[in-house]
Design an enzyme around this catalytic site. Sequence first.
Site, short mmCIF file in Angstrom:
data_model
loop_
_atom_site.label_atom_id
_atom_site.label_comp_id
_atom_site.label_asym_id
_atom_site.label_seq_id
_atom_site.Cartn_x
_atom_site.Cartn_y
_atom_site.Cartn_z
N ASP A 265 -4.54 -3.62 5.16
CA ASP A 265 -5.02 -3.11 6.44
C ASP A 265 -6.53 -3.29 6.61
OD1 ASP A 265 -5.76 -1.23 4.58
OD2 ASP A 265 -4.53 0.40 5.40
N ASP B 180 0.85 -1.18 0.00
CA ASP B 180 0.00 0.00 0.00
C ASP B 180 0.89 1.23 0.00
OD1 ASP B 180 -2.55 -1.21 0.15
OD2 ASP B 180 -2.23 -1.64 2.27
N ASP C 171 -9.01 -6.47 2.47
CA ASP C 171 -7.66 -6.88 2.06
C ASP C 171 -7.33 -8.29 2.52
OD1 ASP C 171 -7.15 -4.43 0.90
OD2 ASP C 171 -6.24 -3.57 2.71
#
Length: 995
Positions: free
Chosen positions: A710, A382, A714
Site C-alpha cells: 500500500d 500485509d 512497497d
Amino acid sequence: MDDRIIDPSALSREPHVEPEDAKETQEVKAQQALLNDVDPSLTDADQVAQALNVDPRTGLSSDEAKRRLDKFGPNELASAPPVPKWKKFLQQFQDPLVYLLLAATAISLVAWIIEKVNAAPGAEGEALPFDSIVIVLILIVNAILGYMQEAKAEEAVNALSEMTAPTSNVLRNGRVERINTTDIVPGDILVLGEGDTVPADGRLLAAASLRIAEASLTGESVPVSKKPATLDSAKALGDRANMVFNGTSVTQGTGRAIVTGTGMNTQVGKIADLLQSTEDEATPLQKEMNHVSKILGIAVCIIAVVVLLALAVLEGFHSVHDVIDSLLLAVSLAVAAVPEGLAAILTVVLALGVQRMAAHHAIVKKLHSVETLGSASVICSDKTGTLTRNEMTVERVVVPSGEVELTGTGYAPEGDMVSIDGSAVPENVANEVLATLGAGTLANDGELRAGEKPGTWEIVGDPTEVSLVVAARKTHADKKFAHFDRVAEIPFTSERKRMSVITRNATDAGKLTVFAKGAPDVLLSYCDRIYVNGAIRPLTEGDRQNILDTVERLSREAYRTLGEAFRPLETDSLAQIPGIRTNSAGEISDISEQAEAIEAHLVWCGMVGIIDPPRTEVRDAVAEAHRAGIRTVMITGDHPLTAARIASDLGIIAKDGKALTGDELDAMDEAQLDKATSEVSVYARVAPEHKLKIVESLQRQGNIAAMTGDGVNDAPAVKSADIGVAMGITGTEVTKQSAKMILADDNFSTIVAAVREGRGIFDNIRKFLRYLLSSNVGEVFTVFFGVVLAGWLGIKNPESVGVTVPLLATQLLWINLLTDAAPALAMGVDPMTEDVMNRKPRKLTDRVIDGAMWGDIIYIGIIMAIVTLIGMDMHLTGGLFTDRSVDAMGHDAQMVEARTMGFTILVFAQLFNAIASRSHLQSAFVGLFSNKWLWGAIGLSIVLQLLVIYVPFLNTAFGTTPLPPMAWLECIGLAFFVLVASEIRKVFLRMRAKK
C-alpha cells in the site's frame, strides 16, 4: 519560458462592475498568463493564489471547479488519436492464416476461370465462382465478428481502466476531498502525502519534510527536498524547490500546493507529446496460439505438397481438370487447418473473465495477468486491513499508574473508560489516560467525519490514526487538548516509525509543546522522563523494563501497540528550542529535518493497545489456498508476538509458530535467506526493503509470488512480484501504478478468489482449445484420408481421373467460422469444476497445449474423420458400406448427397465434441446441463446447419442438398460415436491416473 514576476493587481477582477463574459475572459487571460508566461517559482505563493482567484484556506468551490474544468479541459496528457473503426476492421485481415485463406480464394478463382475457359461448348458449369465468393463472404463475416468481439473486449478493458483511474486529494469547499485526477483544474489546492503521485504542476504553499522523487522528469535519482520559500532567481527544473511537477511521486512528508498547470500545460506535457501512446503487446498465451496456428498451417501445406506430389507420381496430371482438382484439394486442406476465430474468441474470454473478477473486487489491469494468477504458488500479504478488518479500535490504554479498557468498537465515537476489573477508574489513572490520548490525537493526521446517513462515520487518513481520534472523542480528551494548535511537524516514515508535532498552547502564553507517537520500543528510546500522578520524574530502568514487558504482553494478546510522549519546550519561539539550527538571519529552514533536537528528552505518558480483529472469511481463504498448493506468508510492521498470534488464529502457522524480524533478515546471507523464506511464513517489524528481499528470495526458489502493498516504499516489491497487488482503499497511487491487480476491498480473500477465477479462466481456455483444435484436426484428417482412400470409399468416380475432394472449402469454412464459434465462446464461460482449487499451481513454463491435450486432439480428430467418411461412404456406389438405394443416382448427384452427409456429420460430431471437451478426465455427463450458454450455442449451430441444407440459394453456395429423415438418424448416430469414443478414452485415463 518568460521569468517575469506576476503582477497580481493586473490580474485582479471587479465582479460587481464587469459583465460576466468579460470577467471570465479576464480571469482566463490571467490564469493563462500564469500558466504560460510567468514562472510561479519566482512569485510569492499568496500572489499566485490571488492571481488564480482562490483562497488557500478553503480551496475552490465545486461550482467554480466545474466551470474551470469546462474552460481548461481535463487534466490529462494528449494520447495518440484513436484508431479509426474502418482501420480496426481492416486489421482483422492482417493475419498469416487469413492470407492463406485469401490465397486459397485466389486458387479457387483461377480454377474456376481455367475450367470456364476449357469447358466444352454447351457444357454446364458454375455460372459464378461460388467457392471463391463464399470464402470471401465468410471471411468478411469473420472480420465483422472479430471486430465486434474485440470492441467488446476493448469496452471491458476501458471499464477496468475507469475503475483504476488515479485519484488525488484536493481542498474544495473548505474540506479535503478525493477526486479523479482528470478533474483537477488550475487553482485547485493539492493535499500531498507520502505515496501520492503529484497529479499536476503546482506552487508549494506549505511543506513538512516533503521529499519528491523527480527522476521521471529530471533524471535526478535522489528525492528532492521541497520548501515553499520564493526563489530569488530563475532556476533549472530540478532546482525549483518550491514547485511540484506532474507525474513525480512523494516519498516522504506532507505538503499543500496550488495547481498552476494541468494536462498538456505541465512540464511533462511540454516535453512528452503523445506520452500515453502505447503498443499493445501480444500476451504469452496469444503468442502460443499464433505459434500453434502457424504450425498447423505449415503442417497442412506440407501435407498438401506431399499428397500432390504423390498424385503426380502415381497418376500424373492428364488434363487441366486434374490441375484444378489438385488446386481445390490444397484449398480444402488450407481451410480445414486454420482455426479462424481462435484469436478473437481468446480475447473475449479473457475480457469476460477480468470483468467477472472486477465484480468480485479484484481489478486486473492487464488481460494477460490472468495467466499468471492461476499459477501463483505463494501469496505474501500485509496484515492490517488485508488479513484483518481494518476497523482499528483502541481497546486498552496502559499508563504508569494503571490500565483501562475503552468500550465500543469501530469508528463510532461511542464508549466509556472502564477499569479492567470493573471497579471505578482512579482519578490519577484517568488523567494519565487523557494525557496519553491527547498526545495521540495531536500527533495525528487522521480525521473522523459524520457520514451522509445518520449514525454513520467516514474516516480520512490512516485507520490507526483515526482510532486514536475516536478514543479521544470517547473520553473527551480532544476537548481537553483543543487549545493546542499545530505549528510544525516531523512526519511519520516507515524508517523512523514515529511522528512528532510542535504545538502552541493558547492558554499558556503561546508556549510550545512537542507531542509524539510511535512504536513503543522506538519512542521509548527517545524518552528520559515519565509522567506519573500529574508530575514528571526521571525514567528509571525499572520503568523502561515494565513498559517493554507490557508491550510484549499486549502483543501476545494480538494488540497493536502505540506509545505516546510529550515534551514541554518552555519557549514560544521555534528558534529558541535548544539544539535548533538557524541561518544567519535567525530563520529555521526546515524544522522537520531537525528531529534530533525536537525529539530529545521526551516524557513518556503511556501506550494504547489497538485491536484489529481478523476477517472472519480469511481463515477459510487461507485453508483454500493451502489445498490449492499455495502458501500464505504474512508480512507486517507489527510486533512479532502480535503477528504470530494473528497468523496462528488464521491458520497461517501453527500455535507455537514463530516470526522472523527485519533485523534477523538483515543478518542473513543469500543462502540463509533462501532457507528461511522456504520455511518461515510470518515476518514482523519489517521495513519495505525487506519485502523486496523476501519476494526476490521466493522467486529464486522457483515460486510464482503475489505480493500486496500500500505504501510508496512497497512499490519496488509490488513491481518485482509476479503478481503485484495494490490496496484499492488504503493504497497509494504510486503502488497502484506498479501493481498488476488492485483489491477494491483490500481483502485477502479477494486475492484467493482471483486465483480461483484465474484458474477457472485458464481451464476454460484449455477446454475451447481442445475443442477447436480437435475439430480442425478432424477436418484435416477427413480431407486427407478422403483423398488417399477415395477409391475404396467411392468418392472417386471410377470413370474419371484426377482428385475429388471429400468436402468443399466453403463447407469447411462454414464449420470453422459459424458452427464452431458459438460453442467455443460458450465454453469460455463454463462453470468452474469443483477440483479447481485442489490442484497444485501450474508452472508458467508448462505449455498450454501439453502432450496429454495433443493426445486428445489427435484421437478425437481421427474418430471424427472415420465417422464422417463412413457416413459419406454409405451414400456412394462402390464404397465399403454402400446403401444400394443410391445406385440409381449418378455419381455427381451421389457426391452432392454424400458431401451433405459428411458436412452434417462433421458439424454434429463437433457439437458432441464440445460436450466431451469440457474435461480431460471427467465424464461429459457430470454437470451435463450446468452451462446453459453451451446448450444455447449448440442450438444456434443446429439452426444454422438446417438453413444451409434446406434453403435453396444456400444449397447452391455450399454444394448441399436437402436430406431425408432417415439420413438425419445416420448423421446423428455416427456423430454421437465421437462422444462415446471420448468417454471410453476417459475411463482408461481415469484408471491410469488412479494407478
